[in-house]
Design a protein around this motif. Structure first.
Motif, PDB file in Angstrom:
ATOM      1  N   ASN A   1       3.798  -0.652  -5.405  1.00 25.37           N
ATOM      2  CA  ASN A   1       3.082   0.663  -6.076  1.00 25.37           C
ATOM      3  C   ASN A   1       3.402   2.030  -5.752  1.00 25.37           C
ATOM      4  N   LEU A   2       4.665   2.039  -5.373  1.00 23.56           N
ATOM      5  CA  LEU A   2       5.360   3.336  -5.030  1.00 23.56           C
ATOM      6  C   LEU A   2       5.417   3.921  -6.197  1.00 23.56           C
ATOM      7  N   ASN A   3       4.868   5.377  -6.074  1.00 24.25           N
ATOM      8  CA  ASN A   3       4.989   6.397  -7.248  1.00 24.25           C
ATOM      9  C   ASN A   3       5.406   7.612  -6.953  1.00 24.25           C
ATOM     10  N   ARG A   4       5.964   7.929  -5.611  1.00 23.18           N
ATOM     11  CA  ARG A   4       6.365   9.222  -5.379  1.00 23.18           C
ATOM     12  C   ARG A   4       7.659   8.930  -4.516  1.00 23.18           C
ATOM     13  N   ILE A   5       8.717   9.532  -4.589  1.00 25.20           N
ATOM     14  CA  ILE A   5       9.791   9.248  -3.979  1.00 25.20           C
ATOM     15  C   ILE A   5      10.498  10.793  -3.975  1.00 25.20           C
TER      16      ILE A   5
ATOM     17  N   ASN B   1       0.833  -1.132  -0.083  1.00 26.33           N
ATOM     18  CA  ASN B   1      -0.080  -0.109  -0.065  1.00 26.33           C
ATOM     19  C   ASN B   1       0.843   1.319   0.165  1.00 26.33           C
ATOM     20  N   LEU B   2       2.282   1.208   0.055  1.00 25.28           N
ATOM     21  CA  LEU B   2       2.890   2.459   0.208  1.00 25.28           C
ATOM     22  C   LEU B   2       2.987   3.188  -1.107  1.00 25.28           C
ATOM     23  N   LEU B   3       2.885   4.321  -1.269  1.00 30.62           N
ATOM     24  CA  LEU B   3       2.630   5.314  -2.518  1.00 30.62           C
ATOM     25  C   LEU B   3       3.920   6.298  -2.455  1.00 30.62           C
ATOM     26  N   THR B   4       4.263   6.674  -1.197  1.00 32.87           N
ATOM     27  CA  THR B   4       4.864   7.852  -1.373  1.00 32.87           C
ATOM     28  C   THR B   4       6.158   7.700  -0.134  1.00 32.87           C
ATOM     29  N   VAL B   5       7.335   7.731  -0.558  1.00 30.88           N
ATOM     30  CA  VAL B   5       8.494   7.711   0.483  1.00 30.88           C
ATOM     31  C   VAL B   5       9.262   8.903   0.184  1.00 30.88           C
TER      32      VAL B   5
ATOM     33  N   GLU C   1       5.294   2.652 -14.548  1.00 33.73           N
ATOM     34  CA  GLU C   1       4.448   3.933 -14.006  1.00 33.73           C
ATOM     35  C   GLU C   1       5.271   4.763 -13.085  1.00 33.73           C
ATOM     36  N   PHE C   2       5.544   6.129 -13.022  1.00 29.10           N
ATOM     37  CA  PHE C   2       5.844   6.877 -11.605  1.00 29.10           C
ATOM     38  C   PHE C   2       5.307   8.077 -11.879  1.00 29.10           C
ATOM     39  N   GLU C   3       4.797   8.691 -10.770  1.00 28.74           N
ATOM     40  CA  GLU C   3       4.382   9.974 -10.550  1.00 28.74           C
ATOM     41  C   GLU C   3       5.401  11.017 -10.543  1.00 28.74           C
TER      42      GLU C   3
ATOM     43  N   MET D   1       9.782   5.130 -17.857  1.00 36.41           N
ATOM     44  CA  MET D   1       9.290   5.875 -19.167  1.00 36.41           C
ATOM     45  C   MET D   1       7.971   6.578 -18.989  1.00 36.41           C
ATOM     46  N   ASN D   2       7.083   6.410 -18.132  1.00 34.38           N
ATOM     47  CA  ASN D   2       5.969   6.948 -18.070  1.00 34.38           C
ATOM     48  C   ASN D   2       5.973   8.143 -16.618  1.00 34.38           C
ATOM     49  N   ILE D   3       7.172   8.367 -16.327  1.00 28.32           N
ATOM     50  CA  ILE D   3       7.271   9.476 -15.267  1.00 28.32           C
ATOM     51  C   ILE D   3       6.525  10.627 -15.659  1.00 28.32           C
ATOM     52  N   ARG D   4       6.055  11.533 -14.627  1.00 23.18           N
ATOM     53  CA  ARG D   4       5.521  12.750 -15.044  1.00 23.18           C
ATOM     54  C   ARG D   4       5.925  13.986 -14.436  1.00 23.18           C
ATOM     55  N   LYS D   5       6.630  13.782 -13.390  1.00 29.63           N
ATOM     56  CA  LYS D   5       7.460  15.057 -12.638  1.00 29.63           C
ATOM     57  C   LYS D   5       8.785  14.548 -12.159  1.00 29.63           C
TER      58      LYS D   5
END
Length: 852
Positions: free
Chosen positions: A668-672, A646-650, A698-700, A724-728
């Motif tokens: 499911n990590l998408n922000r670090i 469930n960890l999304l942000t570190v 996928e990465f935010e 490849m699909n990072i947004r920021k």
């Protein structure tokens, strides 16, 4: 509002009851859920105007549900409970809950029948006028500080080349929208110009374009047969016949419906120059009406605020204002935060008052107290705005009041707290987006004020705040609803003030130093949240750990030398924010419901011979964890078969946490956000950038900050691949050459790029049209770049800040929606001003001494 919060909270508690827990049968559990759903369904259908009448019955349901939840939660948190006594108490409370729900449904059914009878006997297009929101002040001579807006409205209305039929005028309740338009409407030039003029109060009951058409026809003297009231074609023909030969000005005052179909499309436009002015608090009304021509009313500045207050308080021209009184008056006017209706009400309250009374008011936090049951026009208007919110988002709005006045409320922090409080039923994928949508909806309704745009999109905001009037309403309503209570003074902490309150919000953390306060807090053992938002404390104070049912504990502003191990008994915690000089305990997984963990040090000192400081290995057993902020700590290599699904942000970790062994266990990590101490981590190869590409598609958001970089030697040798699909991407202190930008420039879905503090070094950055295919936001701050050749056809927002060597920039920014230049090379800023006038781009060019 309260029923929604109580039902959602109890529903989450009931979900924790497993089949092995025999104190509540599945049939009783299902029955409670069904009856609670019936309450929510009834509240959703009940007209807002009737919710006040149903409030007493709703309050009894809420109290019964909260007592039931307290029983169940206390049972979970107390291993030495008395099973027999608990079962008996639970059975009795279940009967009370059922009885109160039945009484509520019976009462609201009767209200609904009365409402239907009233609506059947009233005209479909009667003028809905209510003292709750009709606050237009008749004293037109008090219209101050809106000369620019009046001029802009005149230009839009009389523009012979304009094809815009509808001109929206938008702003917060009480900001002077109606007064401004009324003054324009009564101008002799307007009267002479338009053959037909109508000023119609619309209000929230008009939700269809047909209703407005009927209202216009009624005002024009047309009588519509009863069998034609829903015949849209007939109504269109009648409206066209009535207005097609006339040049008309129609003002639709107080438009509430957030629907682009509300304004009838059958208004004839044969007479060029006809106009409709739509007055609304809905910020995006102009977007819904597909027009870019809009008048947005600002808050008054301090000078205009004082001018309006002085004119109101000293209505008699013979009265004089002393210099001492003027100084106090300016402070009072400033505290009104630029809202004309508030300034006028304060001025009327001060009329004829003594110097001491003025001084007393100036020393108060707010010049007005806004409540739901005050007869003052502003209070009624604001309360009506609150009551007209969707019933299931009112608690999100009320929660804004937990923050102190002038507290910087960041979107990310607010959403984390909303989710931890359980305001949304479950932690399903996309729940953060749902919470973000609710915040944007409240901003759109002008009950929350936006502060700063988010870099990803112009339609979202990074921070927000409450106007003091709405904040005052939130605090008073929340206290009466037992939703939260503010603790600022010693007297705020007495048992009669804090009893049965669900949340305690400390705006002065010093009160926790009083032993008596801790004893008083034992009278509220069922409080669910303790929010310490007062100024940061240099010395430790004790926490009231008697609050065993706490779900949310935000104590970042407090300081602890060691982790308070008593916190491990708070097994219901979903959100823990704490500042501690030592490490987390090894048994942190005792807090098995934890979803957000923010753990910082008062002083983060790292010695040169120290290696990484790891969180306890037990962190891998906190399986519900969604957000982890641990500046100065790293995630240890996980035990076999351990995952944090469930960890999304570190945030706050170093490169030691960015290894495949760790990342592969956080699927499911998408922000670090990675922080690197260059003095200690200089031996790193920093190939950890590439680890993300190997683990995630996928990465935010990826952020890397090199603290105290040594710019004489390159810290990061190269830029490995990103997902490849990072947004920021945000980089700071990396010292990369611009040639290495090609890796980032090739990312197909990158929308935001922030480069700070020598993230890249060198005199020239040159791009081509094939790079950055979807980039929307670019920040360049504290870089040594001299020439920028940015050959990208379109980018929405560019900020160049503190780049003192920058001399030239390409003209490709001419298609940029917003360009900001802050404190750069003076010659470069001069060129930007010239460039702005040539390309007419929206540009803000600022220096430390001017704002142009």
């Amino acid at each position: 509002m309260g029923s929604y919060a109580a039902v959602i909270s109890l529903r989450r508690t009931l979900k924790r009851i497993s089949k092995s827990d025999d104190f509540l049968s599945q049939s009783d559990k299902n029955l409670i859920l069904d009856e609670m759903d019936s309450v929510l369904d009834k509240m959703a259908k009940l007209p807002s105007s009737k919710k006040v009448d149903a409030a007493a019955y709703e309050r009894r349901v809420i109290d019964a549900l909260l007592i039931l939840q307290d029983l169940i939660d206390s049972h979970f948190s107390n291993p030495d409970h008395d099973d027999i006594g608990f079962t008996l108490s639970l059975s009795q409370q279940l009967q009370i809950v059922k009885h109160e729900i039945t009484s509520f449904l019976t009462a609201t059914n009767e209200e609904e029948e009365q409402q239907q009878e009233q609506s059947c006997s009233s005209s479909r297009y009667s003028n809905f006028a209510s003292s709750y929101y009709n606050t237009w002040n008749q004293q037109q001579n008090l219209l101050v500080g809106l000369d620019d807006q009046i001029t802009a409205l005149q230009q839009l209305i009389f523009d012979p080349n304009s094809h815009d039929l509808v001109i929206p005028v938008v702003g917060m309740t009480g900001i002077g929208k109606t007064s401004l338009v009324q003054q324009f409407y009564n101008d002799p030039l307007v009267i002479q110009e338009f053959e037909t003029r109508l000023f119609l109060h619309i209000g929230p009951h008009y939700t269809r374009s047909e209703d407005i058409t009927l209202r216009v026809l009624d005002e024009l003297g047309f009588v519509i047969p009863s069998d034609k009231l829903d015949d849209k074609d007939y109504l269109e023909n009648q409206l066209s016949e009535a207005l097609s030969t006339q040049k008309y000005l129609i003002v639709l005052d107080d438009v509430w419906a957030d629907d682009y179909d509300l304004i009838p499309r059958d208004f004839p436009e044969k007479r060029k120059g006809s106009r409709i002015i739509a007055i609304s608090h809905i910020q995006r009304l102009y977007y819904l009406l597909h027009t870019t021509k809009v008048i947005i009313l600002p808050f008054l500045n301090n000078d205009d605020s004082w001018k309006l207050l002085r004119q109101t308080a000293f209505s008699n021209r013979e009265e004089k204002c002393s210099r001492e009184l003027e100084k106090i008056g300016k402070k009072i006017a400033k505290n009104c935060e630029g809202l004309p209706a508030a300034i006028i009400q304060v001025g009327e309250n001060l009329r004829g008052k003594s110097f001491e009374e003025w001084k007393t008011l100036s020393e108060k936090e707010d010049p007005l107290v806004i409540t739901g049951y005050d007869d003052a026009p502003l209070s009624k208007a604001l309360f009506f705005s609150y009551m007209m919110l969707q019933w299931d988002i009112k608690l999100f709005f009320l929660y804004m009041g937990v923050f102190p006045k002038y507290y910087g409320i960041f979107r990310s922090k607010l959403i984390k707290l909303w989710l931890s409080e359980g305001f949304l039923l479950d932690t399903y994928p996309g729940v953060e987006e749902t919470a973000g949508y609710i915040l944007d909806l409240l901003i759109r309704q002008s009950v929350i004020l936006s502060e700063k745009y988010a870099s990803v999109t112009f339609s979202r905001y990074k921070s927000c705040r409450l106007h003091f009037t709405f904040r005052s309403l939130c605090v008073s309503e929340a206290k009466s609803e037992k939703f939260f209570h503010i603790l600022k003074k010693y007297t705020d902490c007495t048992p009669e003030n804090i009893r049965i309150q669900q949340r305690l919000c400390l705006h002065n953390n010093v009160v926790l130093a009083f032993t008596q306060v801790h004893e008083w807090m034992e009278s509220v053992p069922n409080a669910r949240s303790l929010l310490c938002f007062g100024p940061k404390q240099q010395y430790p104070v004790l926490l009231p750990l008697c609050l065993r049912l706490l779900k949310v504990l935000d104590a970042l502003a407090l300081r602890f030398y060691e982790f308070p191990h008593q916190l491990l008994a708070l097994v219901h915690l979903t959100h823990l924010s704490i500042t501690c000089d030592r490490e987390l305990p090894n048994s942190i997984s005792t807090l098995s419901n934890l979803e957000v963990l923010i753990f910082t040090r008062h002083h983060n000192i790292k010695l040169s011979n120290n290696g990484p400081v790891y969180l306890p290995i037990d962190i891998w057993n906190v399986h519900k964890l969604r957000q982890l902020y641990c500046e100065g700590f790293d995630l240890p290599p996980p035990p076999d078969n351990s995952h944090l699904e469930n960890l999304l942000t570190v945030s706050g970790v170093s490169a030691h946490s960015c290894i495949t062994e760790v990342l592969s266990r956080i699927p499911n990590l998408n922000r670090i956000a990675v922080q690197i101490e260059s003095a200690h981590d200089s031996t790193e190869t920093f190939n950890f950038f590439g680890q993300f590409a190997s683990v995630y598609e996928e990465f935010e958001s990826f952020k890397c900050v090199v603290v105290n970089p040594n710019l004489s030697s390159q810290i990061i040798r190269s830029v490995p691949n990103f997902p490849m699909n990072i947004r920021k991407i945000s980089l700071s202190g990396c010292g990369l050459p611009w040639e290495n930008m090609e890796v980032i420039a090739s990312l197909p879905n990158l929308k935001v790029l922030k480069l700070r503090w020598y993230a890249f070094c060198g005199p020239l950055w040159k791009t081509n049209t094939q790079q950055f295919p979807r980039l929307q936001f670019l920040l360049l701050e504290n870089l040594d770049i001299e020439n920028l050749e940015f050959d990208i056809p379109y980018i929405r927002w560019v900020i160049v800040r503190h780049c003192y060597k920058l001399e030239n920039i390409s003209n490709q920014f001419k298609n940029t929606e917003l360009l900001e230049v802050d404190d750069c090379n003076p010659s470069f800023m001069k060129k930007m001003r010239e460039w702005r006038s040539v390309f007419r781009t929206k540009a803000k060019i600022r220096s430390s001494s001017t704002d142009l």
